[in-house]
Design an enzyme around this catalytic site. Structure first.
Site, PDB file in Angstrom:
ATOM      1  N   CYS A   2     127.096  69.241  15.742  1.00 56.70           N
ATOM      2  CA  CYS A   2     125.949  70.078  16.082  1.00 56.70           C
ATOM      3  C   CYS A   2     126.397  71.531  16.021  1.00 56.70           C
ATOM      4  O   CYS A   2     127.471  71.854  15.536  1.00 56.70           O
ATOM      5  CB  CYS A   2     125.437  69.747  17.477  1.00 56.70           C
ATOM      6  SG  CYS A   2     125.052  67.996  17.726  1.00 56.70           S
ATOM      7  N   ARG A  50     120.991  70.130  17.291  1.00 56.80           N
ATOM      8  CA  ARG A  50     121.566  68.794  17.162  1.00 56.80           C
ATOM      9  C   ARG A  50     121.416  68.205  15.764  1.00 56.80           C
ATOM     10  O   ARG A  50     120.337  68.254  15.175  1.00 56.80           O
ATOM     11  CB  ARG A  50     120.923  67.836  18.168  1.00 56.80           C
ATOM     12  CG  ARG A  50     121.625  66.477  18.183  1.00 56.80           C
ATOM     13  CD  ARG A  50     120.949  65.462  19.061  1.00 56.80           C
ATOM     14  NE  ARG A  50     121.708  64.211  19.038  1.00 56.80           N
ATOM     15  CZ  ARG A  50     121.186  63.015  19.262  1.00 56.80           C
ATOM     16  NH1 ARG A  50     119.900  62.893  19.534  1.00 56.80           N
ATOM     17  NH2 ARG A  50     121.952  61.936  19.205  1.00 56.80           N
ATOM     18  N   ILE A  53     123.464  61.690  15.199  1.00 54.95           N
ATOM     19  CA  ILE A  53     124.272  60.683  14.509  1.00 54.95           C
ATOM     20  C   ILE A  53     124.461  59.443  15.376  1.00 54.95           C
ATOM     21  O   ILE A  53     124.311  58.323  14.914  1.00 54.95           O
ATOM     22  CB  ILE A  53     125.636  61.284  14.097  1.00 54.95           C
ATOM     23  CG1 ILE A  53     125.422  62.320  12.973  1.00 54.95           C
ATOM     24  CG2 ILE A  53     126.613  60.208  13.654  1.00 54.95           C
ATOM     25  CD1 ILE A  53     126.649  63.082  12.586  1.00 54.95           C
ATOM     26  N   VAL A  54     124.788  59.644  16.640  1.00 53.13           N
ATOM     27  CA  VAL A  54     124.924  58.541  17.597  1.00 53.13           C
ATOM     28  C   VAL A  54     123.751  58.601  18.566  1.00 53.13           C
ATOM     29  O   VAL A  54     123.479  59.659  19.149  1.00 53.13           O
ATOM     30  CB  VAL A  54     126.264  58.636  18.359  1.00 53.13           C
ATOM     31  CG1 VAL A  54     126.364  57.519  19.391  1.00 53.13           C
ATOM     32  CG2 VAL A  54     127.436  58.569  17.386  1.00 53.13           C
ATOM     33  N   ASN A  75     129.436  70.002  20.376  1.00 51.75           N
ATOM     34  CA  ASN A  75     129.440  69.911  18.919  1.00 51.75           C
ATOM     35  C   ASN A  75     130.550  68.954  18.544  1.00 51.75           C
ATOM     36  O   ASN A  75     131.726  69.254  18.758  1.00 51.75           O
ATOM     37  CB  ASN A  75     129.689  71.297  18.314  1.00 51.75           C
ATOM     38  CG  ASN A  75     130.061  71.232  16.847  1.00 51.75           C
ATOM     39  OD1 ASN A  75     129.597  70.374  16.113  1.00 51.75           O
ATOM     40  ND2 ASN A  75     130.915  72.141  16.408  1.00 51.75           N
ATOM     41  N   GLU A  77     132.064  64.681  17.978  1.00 49.31           N
ATOM     42  CA  GLU A  77     131.987  63.260  18.281  1.00 49.31           C
ATOM     43  C   GLU A  77     133.163  62.850  19.163  1.00 49.31           C
ATOM     44  O   GLU A  77     134.297  63.290  18.952  1.00 49.31           O
ATOM     45  CB  GLU A  77     132.044  62.422  16.991  1.00 49.31           C
ATOM     46  CG  GLU A  77     130.977  62.744  15.962  1.00 49.31           C
ATOM     47  CD  GLU A  77     129.590  62.304  16.379  1.00 49.31           C
ATOM     48  OE1 GLU A  77     129.470  61.491  17.320  1.00 49.31           O
ATOM     49  OE2 GLU A  77     128.615  62.777  15.760  1.00 49.31           O
ATOM     50  N   SER A 368     136.976  61.615   5.072  1.00 42.08           N
ATOM     51  CA  SER A 368     137.830  62.339   4.132  1.00 42.08           C
ATOM     52  C   SER A 368     139.296  62.073   4.454  1.00 42.08           C
ATOM     53  O   SER A 368     139.646  61.662   5.567  1.00 42.08           O
ATOM     54  CB  SER A 368     137.525  63.848   4.231  1.00 42.08           C
ATOM     55  OG  SER A 368     138.466  64.608   3.506  1.00 42.08           O
ATOM     56  N   GLY A 369     140.169  62.361   3.501  1.00 44.25           N
ATOM     57  CA  GLY A 369     141.598  62.120   3.665  1.00 44.25           C
ATOM     58  C   GLY A 369     142.394  63.308   4.154  1.00 44.25           C
ATOM     59  O   GLY A 369     143.631  63.289   4.116  1.00 44.25           O
TER      60      GLY A 369
END
Length: 630
Positions: A2, A50, A53-54, A75, A77, A368-369
């Site tokens: 966010c 916001r 996502i969850v 902001n 997770e 992503s890696g």
């Protein structure tokens, strides 16, 4: 992810103004297009934009405890929120949402500011404790999510992006030459420095606590490698057990980052790291993976054959995103606006096009890696260090006195890193001289006041006594990863299109497993990322596992000069350069002629594209309406 904003009057007198919060939050709609929320109490105001996502239905912010005493805007997770929720419920805490952010207020009730020690995630948050009249700001351990702040007129102002702070009436617009100096000499900006005078970035692994009118910035986590003397030779053997623990942690990390109530996707660069992440995910994914890759028309820059190979092995729904010199020209100003700093390379254009493609196909999350190179000796510098150490050992054996006089470059390394043989950035002293000649006479006269090489850039205690591989890894985390690869190169260009990027290699347990590996296992002989290659044999095509490291490339500034675009000439015009006051027009003209006359572009592995900095600095000044050097 966010966007959060807010401010607090340090004297505790005046209430916050909602209209100001709305202006600040309005600059971050791209970070949070789904909803907004506001909190005002006492002398504090906070707001959130916001990106749901969850728990999209009930997880709007701000979120408070049932009694309203503790409120948070976050902001990011908290990936271990389900496990934390179970523990907190067992301790008697009642939850009203299914979101990850709610665990923060209850953890704070249990542990105070020590709550951060229990979090495995990527986050920056603002938490207000009404009973103590305490405001707490925090940034995650490695700095995946940004958080900036300024103290002005007795007020602390903060936000996820600098543009939000600039919307506050007390925050002034002025360039910090020290930020420009970092961009010129280092991979990018380094916390707490920004490109704006008076505006700081909260460093990774830090808290900022406001209480009783005082501001306390404190570190709660750092990448702490063991002392070299503590490394047991036996730890360089028995790799199967250690690699097994690493693989288990990495599998768990990928699974945690697949948690979302919205579709997610995967970046495929064609290299080992992103391929391994996607390969692990494919083993447990309930649906067919969606993968995204950048392609370039120049075969020297493109990894398309390897990207397609991995996509076929995964049977993924694969999307190729073309990036041409025209895209570079068309979107360069856009990426500078989102990056909030000048750029030394154009790869951010590729990154912003990738995130746009992800969002256009319905995903809000991408894995992503990033982070593997910094933990597992993925850059060529680690091999240079090993060669240098071997040469130094042979030299000491041949020299009766045991020491040779230090060169100028080695003295610089000694001052900056505490190790004369650790050269971070090739020929940093030469680059420093070149950048000084490029500065205007006025800016050059002020160089002693902002020279970023005048003093150590990192905590030397975290380097002292460590193995050279661990020293470089620590520097990569602090100077390359946090504010550059995860900042202007990661968070900013993903969130520009309302996409959250997640990084399984930066999970706390994965980092702890990497820290426990002996350096000779990480760089096995001169084979980089040896532990990951052994793990990847079960997930990734052998051609990818055995492929030589391929550094990211993108169009250099020479491609700008060859383009028929008058606006590039405008940014490099002597009159404009002179009016802005930061660079010397004659030096810029000479640099331009040198770049334009080259038949072969820059070798970005060993050369810095200083002309790209000049061009994007002009864009930066214009975009943020910043004054000329005075």
């Amino acid at each position: 992810m966010c966007g959060i904003v807010g401010y607090a009057h340090l004297n505790g007198g005046r209430p916050a103004d909602r209209a100001v919060l709305e202006r600040m939050a309005g600059t971050l709609v791209h970070r949070g297009p789904d909803s907004d929320g506001y909190f005002l109490a006492d002398h504090v105001g906070m707001a959130t934009r916001r990106l749901s996502i969850v728990d999209p239905a009930t997880g709007d912010q701000p979120i408070a405890t049932p009694d309203g005493d503790v409120t948070v805007c976050c902001n990011g997770e908290v990936f271990n929120h389900a496990e934390l929720r179970a523990r907190l419920k067992a301790a008697g805490h009642a939850f009203r949402t299914g979101g990850d952010v709610e665990v923060l207020v209850h953890l704070y009730e249990e542990h105070g500011t020590g709550l951060v020690q229990h979090l495995n995630g990527q986050f920056s948050f603002a938490l207000y404790d009404r009973a103590r009249r305490r405001l707490v700001l925090a940034r995650d351990h490695v700095g995946i999510t940004p958080l900036h702040y300024a103290v002005t007129g007795g007020t602390l102002v903060f936000g996820s992006e600098v543009k939000a702070l600039l919307a506050h009436p007390l925050v002034r617009r002025e360039v910090d030459p020290g930020g420009l100096d970092q961009v010129m000499l280092l991979p990018g900006l380094v916390s707490p420095r920004t490109m704006f005078a008076g505006i700081a970035t909260l460093p990774p692994g830090h808290l900022l606590v406001v209480e009783d009118g005082r501001i306390d910035v404190r570190r709660y986590w750092d990448l702490d490698y063991p002392q070299a003397a503590e490394l047991s030779p036996a730890a360089a053997a028995g790799d199967e057990e250690r690699f097994g623990r690493l693989e288990q942690a990495l599998r768990r990390s990928v699974e945690l980052r697949m948690r979302a109530d919205v579709p997610h996707a995967y970046y495929l660069s064609g290299g080992l790291d992103s391929s391994l992440v996607a390969g692990i995910a494919a083993k447990s994914a309930a649906e067919r993976l969606r993968t995204f890759s950048v392609t370039f028309p120049d075969a020297r820059m493109s990894e398309q054959p390897y990207q397609r190979m991995v996509a076929r092995s995964l049977d993924s729904e694969h999307h190729e995103v073309p990036v041409t010199p025209d895209h570079l020209l068309d979107q360069l100003r856009e990426v500078v606006r989102h990056s909030e700093c000048p750029l030394k390379e154009s790869y951010n254009v590729a990154s912003v096009r990738l995130s746009a493609a992800v969002r256009a196909r319905g995903a809000k999350v991408v894995l992503s890696g990033e982070g593997a190179d910094e933990l597992f000796a993925g850059y060529v510098g680690y091999k240079f260090d090993k060669q240098t150490a071997a040469r130094a050992t042979r030299s000491r054996r041949r020299t009766a006195a045991g020491r040779q006089p230090l060169t100028a470059e080695q003295r610089l390394n000694q001052r900056l890193w505490g190790n004369p043989l650790l050269s971070y950035g090739q020929r940093l002293g030469e680059l420093a001289a070149a950048r000084a000649e490029l500065y205007s006479p006025e800016l050059r006269s002020r160089l002693p006041d902002f020279d970023c090489l005048a003093r150590p850039l990192v905590d030397l205690d975290q380097l002292r006594g460590r193995h050279v591989l661990h020293q470089r890894s620590y520097l990569d985390f602090k100077l390359r990863l946090a504010d550059h690869l995860l900042g202007d190169h990661g968070d900013r260009v993903a969130m520009a299109n309302s996409v959250e990027a997640r990084y399984p290699f930066l999970d706390r347990d994965v980092i702890d497993c990497a820290r426990a590996l002996h350096p000779d296992l990480v760089l096995h002989g001169f084979q980089e990322k040896y532990p990951l290659k052994r793990i990847a044999e079960r997930y990734v095509p052998s051609e990818i596992v055995n492929r030589e490291k391929f550094a990211f490339h993108a169009n250099p500034s020479a491609d700008l000069l060859r383009a028929d675009r008058s606006w590039i000439d405008d940014y490099l015009a002597p009159a404009r350069i002179r009016r802005e006051g930061y660079f010397d027009p004659a030096a810029v003209r000479e640099l331009r002629a040198r770049y334009a006359g080259r038949e072969v572009g820059l070798n970005t592995l060993f050369e810095d594209d200083l002309l790209m900095v000049v061009v994007t600095h002009g864009i930066f000044l214009e975009t943020f309406d910043l004054p000329a050097l005075s």
